[in-house]
Design an enzyme around this catalytic site. Structure first.
Site, PDB file in Angstrom:
ATOM      1  N   LEU A 123       0.843  -1.197   0.000  1.00 35.63           N
ATOM      2  CA  LEU A 123       0.000   0.000   0.000  1.00 35.63           C
ATOM      3  C   LEU A 123       0.878   1.247   0.000  1.00 35.63           C
ATOM      4  CD1 LEU A 123      -2.720  -0.972   2.635  1.00 35.63           C
ATOM      5  CD2 LEU A 123      -3.018  -0.790   0.177  1.00 35.63           C
ATOM      6  N   ASP A 126       5.316   7.054  12.416  1.00 35.28           N
ATOM      7  CA  ASP A 126       4.135   6.356  12.941  1.00 35.28           C
ATOM      8  C   ASP A 126       3.513   7.160  14.084  1.00 35.28           C
ATOM      9  OD1 ASP A 126       4.167   4.142  11.258  1.00 35.28           O
ATOM     10  OD2 ASP A 126       5.338   2.891  12.640  1.00 35.28           O
ATOM     11  N   GLY A 155      -6.785   1.228  10.717  1.00 35.74           N
ATOM     12  CA  GLY A 155      -5.454   1.831  10.657  1.00 35.74           C
ATOM     13  C   GLY A 155      -5.171   2.685   9.437  1.00 35.74           C
ATOM     14  N   LYS A 172      12.099  -2.271  12.158  1.00 39.81           N
ATOM     15  CA  LYS A 172      11.997  -0.906  12.719  1.00 39.81           C
ATOM     16  C   LYS A 172      12.882  -0.694  13.951  1.00 39.81           C
ATOM     17  CE  LYS A 172       7.306   0.139  11.138  1.00 39.81           C
ATOM     18  NZ  LYS A 172       5.920   0.430  11.500  1.00 39.81           N
TER      19      LYS A 172
HETATM   20  P1  NAP Z   1       5.795  -6.343  14.945  1.00 40.42           P
HETATM   21  O1  NAP Z   1       6.854  -5.450  15.494  1.00 40.42           O
HETATM   22  O2  NAP Z   1       6.180  -7.542  14.149  1.00 40.42           O
HETATM   23  O3  NAP Z   1       4.854  -6.810  16.183  1.00 40.42           O
HETATM   24  C1  NAP Z   1       3.808  -7.728  15.972  1.00 40.42           C
HETATM   25  C2  NAP Z   1       2.948  -7.784  17.207  1.00 40.42           C
HETATM   26  O4  NAP Z   1       1.858  -8.685  16.974  1.00 40.42           O
HETATM   27  C3  NAP Z   1       3.674  -8.319  18.435  1.00 40.42           C
HETATM   28  O5  NAP Z   1       3.123  -7.721  19.591  1.00 40.42           O
HETATM   29  C4  NAP Z   1       3.352  -9.826  18.384  1.00 40.42           C
HETATM   30  O6  NAP Z   1       3.436 -10.475  19.629  1.00 40.42           O
HETATM   31  C5  NAP Z   1       1.914  -9.763  17.940  1.00 40.42           C
HETATM   32  N1  NAP Z   1       1.454 -10.997  17.313  1.00 40.42           N
HETATM   33  C6  NAP Z   1       1.711 -11.419  16.052  1.00 40.42           C
HETATM   34  N2  NAP Z   1       1.105 -12.591  15.823  1.00 40.42           N
HETATM   35  C7  NAP Z   1       0.456 -12.931  16.981  1.00 40.42           C
HETATM   36  C8  NAP Z   1      -0.348 -14.028  17.375  1.00 40.42           C
HETATM   37  N3  NAP Z   1      -0.613 -15.038  16.525  1.00 40.42           N
HETATM   38  N4  NAP Z   1      -0.867 -14.042  18.621  1.00 40.42           N
HETATM   39  C9  NAP Z   1      -0.610 -13.032  19.481  1.00 40.42           C
HETATM   40  N5  NAP Z   1       0.158 -11.962  19.170  1.00 40.42           N
HETATM   41  C10 NAP Z   1       0.688 -11.902  17.924  1.00 40.42           C
HETATM   42  O7  NAP Z   1       4.808  -5.522  14.011  1.00 40.42           O
HETATM   43  P2  NAP Z   1       4.326  -3.982  14.127  1.00 40.42           P
HETATM   44  O8  NAP Z   1       5.147  -3.136  13.232  1.00 40.42           O
HETATM   45  O9  NAP Z   1       4.212  -3.607  15.551  1.00 40.42           O
HETATM   46  O10 NAP Z   1       2.871  -4.113  13.464  1.00 40.42           O
HETATM   47  C11 NAP Z   1       1.794  -4.719  14.166  1.00 40.42           C
HETATM   48  C12 NAP Z   1       0.501  -4.479  13.378  1.00 40.42           C
HETATM   49  O11 NAP Z   1       0.246  -3.065  13.311  1.00 40.42           O
HETATM   50  C13 NAP Z   1       0.587  -4.969  11.935  1.00 40.42           C
HETATM   51  O12 NAP Z   1      -0.674  -5.475  11.569  1.00 40.42           O
HETATM   52  C14 NAP Z   1       0.902  -3.698  11.151  1.00 40.42           C
HETATM   53  O13 NAP Z   1       0.457  -3.799   9.831  1.00 40.42           O
HETATM   54  C15 NAP Z   1       0.129  -2.658  11.959  1.00 40.42           C
HETATM   55  N6  NAP Z   1       0.716  -1.306  11.848  1.00 40.42           N
HETATM   56  C16 NAP Z   1      -0.045  -0.348  11.284  1.00 40.42           C
HETATM   57  C17 NAP Z   1       0.435   0.945  11.166  1.00 40.42           C
HETATM   58  C18 NAP Z   1      -0.416   1.988  10.508  1.00 40.42           C
HETATM   59  O14 NAP Z   1       0.124   2.977  10.031  1.00 40.42           O
HETATM   60  N7  NAP Z   1      -1.720   1.807  10.490  1.00 40.42           N
HETATM   61  C19 NAP Z   1       1.707   1.279  11.643  1.00 40.42           C
HETATM   62  C20 NAP Z   1       2.476   0.263  12.268  1.00 40.42           C
HETATM   63  C21 NAP Z   1       1.958  -1.028  12.358  1.00 40.42           C
HETATM   64  P3  NAP Z   1       4.817 -11.176  20.079  1.00 40.42           P
HETATM   65  O15 NAP Z   1       5.744 -10.050  20.484  1.00 40.42           O
HETATM   66  O16 NAP Z   1       4.407 -12.004  21.240  1.00 40.42           O
HETATM   67  O17 NAP Z   1       5.310 -11.952  18.905  1.00 40.42           O
END
Ligand code: NAP
Length: 297
Positions: free
Chosen positions: A16, A102, A243, A66
C-alpha cells in the site's frame, strides 16, 4: 537523474505504501522511483549503508526491521529516540537520520477516534512491537495516566515498558500477561482499546472474545481493514477506527521528509483506497490470506 526511495522490510511484495508514495511523486513532479527491498535481517546493515549515496532521497522501514535499524543510522529524531523504532530514513549529506512518522500518524488517528469527547486518560494496548511503541509514546505525550500493555510474549511488553521508564515516570505504564480474565478486567476499567498486534491481518480472527467489548469503548485497530475486532466492537456499540488514517499520515509525513514538499493527501488517500479495493491490506505486502474486508468507516 531519477532518485530512489525504498521500502525495506521482510517480506515486502505488493505494498500500500508503494501505491501512495509513487503516485505522490508523480503528481508533484518529483523525479523519483519507489522500490520494494525485501531484505532479511542479515542483509539489513548493507542495505542501510547503500542509502548514503546521492542516488537516494530516503527510505521507509517496516516489519521486522523498525527496531533493528536504530543503531545503523547516525542521528535519531526525538520520536525515534523515544520509541526506539525508526520507520523513515533520510540523508543529511552522507549521514543518515532516523525518524518515526508512525507517531504523527497515530496522533491523527487518536484525534479522529476520540472526536469531540474529552481526551481519555486510560488505555489498554494489545501488542508490543514497533507499532505499539508509536502508540505508547503518542498516548504518553497526549497525557494518558494509565496504560496497560498485553502481549503474547510478556518479556517483549516488559522490555517496551522498561524502554519508556523515564518518559513514563509520572504515570502508570505496565505490562501484563495475556490472560483473558485479566484483559477483561482491565478493559472494564478503560475507555481506549488499541490493537497493535497483527492478529486479524491475515485471517478473520479477533484477539479478544466479543463479550469483553462494550458501547463505552473507543477501539482502534492498526490493521488497515475492517477486522473481526472492529466489527465485534461496532456491534457492541463502540466507536471504531481502522489503521488507514494512521497509515496515510505516517506516509504523508515520510513523503515530506524525503522530498521537502507537502504531501498530496487526497491523492494518497484515493490511491490507498484503490489498492485496498484491489485486495491489498498491508503496507508491507505480507501474504493476505483471506480476501480483505472493506475498510471501517
Ligand atoms: P511487529 O513489530 O512484528 O509486532 C507484531 C505484534 O503482533 C507483536 O506484539 C506480536 O506479539 C503480535 N502478534 C503477532 N502474531 C500474533 C499471534 N498469533 N498471537 C498473538 N500476538 C501476535 O509488528 P508492528 O510493526 O508492531 O505491526 C503490528 C501491526 O500493526 C501490523 O498489523 C501492522 O500492519 C500494523 N501497523 C499499522 C500501522 C499503521 O500505520 N496503520 C503502523 C504500524 C503497524 P509477540 O511479540 O508475542 O510476537
Amino acid at each position: 537523474m531519477t532518485k530512489r526511495v525504498v521500502l525495506i522490510g521482510h517480506p515486502v511484495a505488493h505494498s500500500l505504501s508503494g501505491a501512495m508514495q509513487q503516485a505522490a511523486f508523480d503528481e508533484l513532479g518529483v523525479d523519483a522511483r519507489y522500490e520494494l527491498w525485501d531484505k532479511p535481517p542479515i542483509d539489513l546493515a548493507d542495505a542501510v549503508a547503500e542509502l548514503r549515496t546521492d542516488d537516494f532521497l530516503g527510505a521507509n522501514v517496516t516489519i521486522p526491521h523498525k527496531e533493528r535499524v536504530v543503531p545503523m543510522v547516525d542521528r535519531l529524531t526525538e520520536e525515534a529516540t523515544a520509541t526506539g523504532a525508526v520507520n523513515t530514513i533520510t540523508r543529511e549529506g552522507k549521514r543518515l537520520v532516523g525518524h518515526n512518522t508512525d507517531v504523527a500518524g497515530f496522533d491523527v488517528a487518536l484525534d479522529k477516534l476520540v472526536g469531540r469527547q474529552k481526551m481519555p486518560k486510560q488505555a489498554v494496548i494489545l501488542g508490543a512491537g514497533g507499532g505499539a511503541r508509536a502508540v505508547v509514546y503518542g498516548l504518553i505525550r497526549e497525557g494518558f495516566q494509565r496504560i496497560i500493555v498485553f502481549n503474547r510474549h510478556l518479556h517483549r511488553a516488559e522490555g517496551m515498558v522498561k524502554h519508556f521508564s523515564r518518559t513514563a515516570s509520572h504515570m502508570e505504564l505496565r505490562a501484563m500477561p495475556w490472560h483473558e480474565s485479566i484483559i477483561e478486567s482491565e478493559i472494564a476499567k478503560t475507555k481506549v482499546l488499541i490493537n497493535a498486534t497483527s492478529i486479524g491481518l491475515t485471517s478473520d480472527i479477533s484477539p479478544l472474545p466479543s463479550e469483553v467489548l462494550s458501547n463505552e469503548l473507543l477501539v482502534l485497530d492498526l490493521i488497515y481493514a475492517k477486522t473481526r475486532l472492529l466489527r465485534d466492537a461496532h456491534a457492541a456499540g463502540a466507536t471504531t477506527l481502522d489503521g488507514e488514517l494512521m497509515l496515510l499520515h505516517q506516509g504523508a509525513a515520510a513523503f515530506t521528509l524525503c522530498t521537502g514538499q507537502p504531501a498530496p493527501l487526497e491523492l494518497m488517500q484515493s490511491k490507498l483506497a484503490e489498492a485496498r479495493a484491489g485486495g491489498l491490506r498491508s503496507a508491507e505486502g505480507e501474504p493476505t490470506g483471506e480476501p480483505a474486508v472493506a475498510a471501517a468507516e
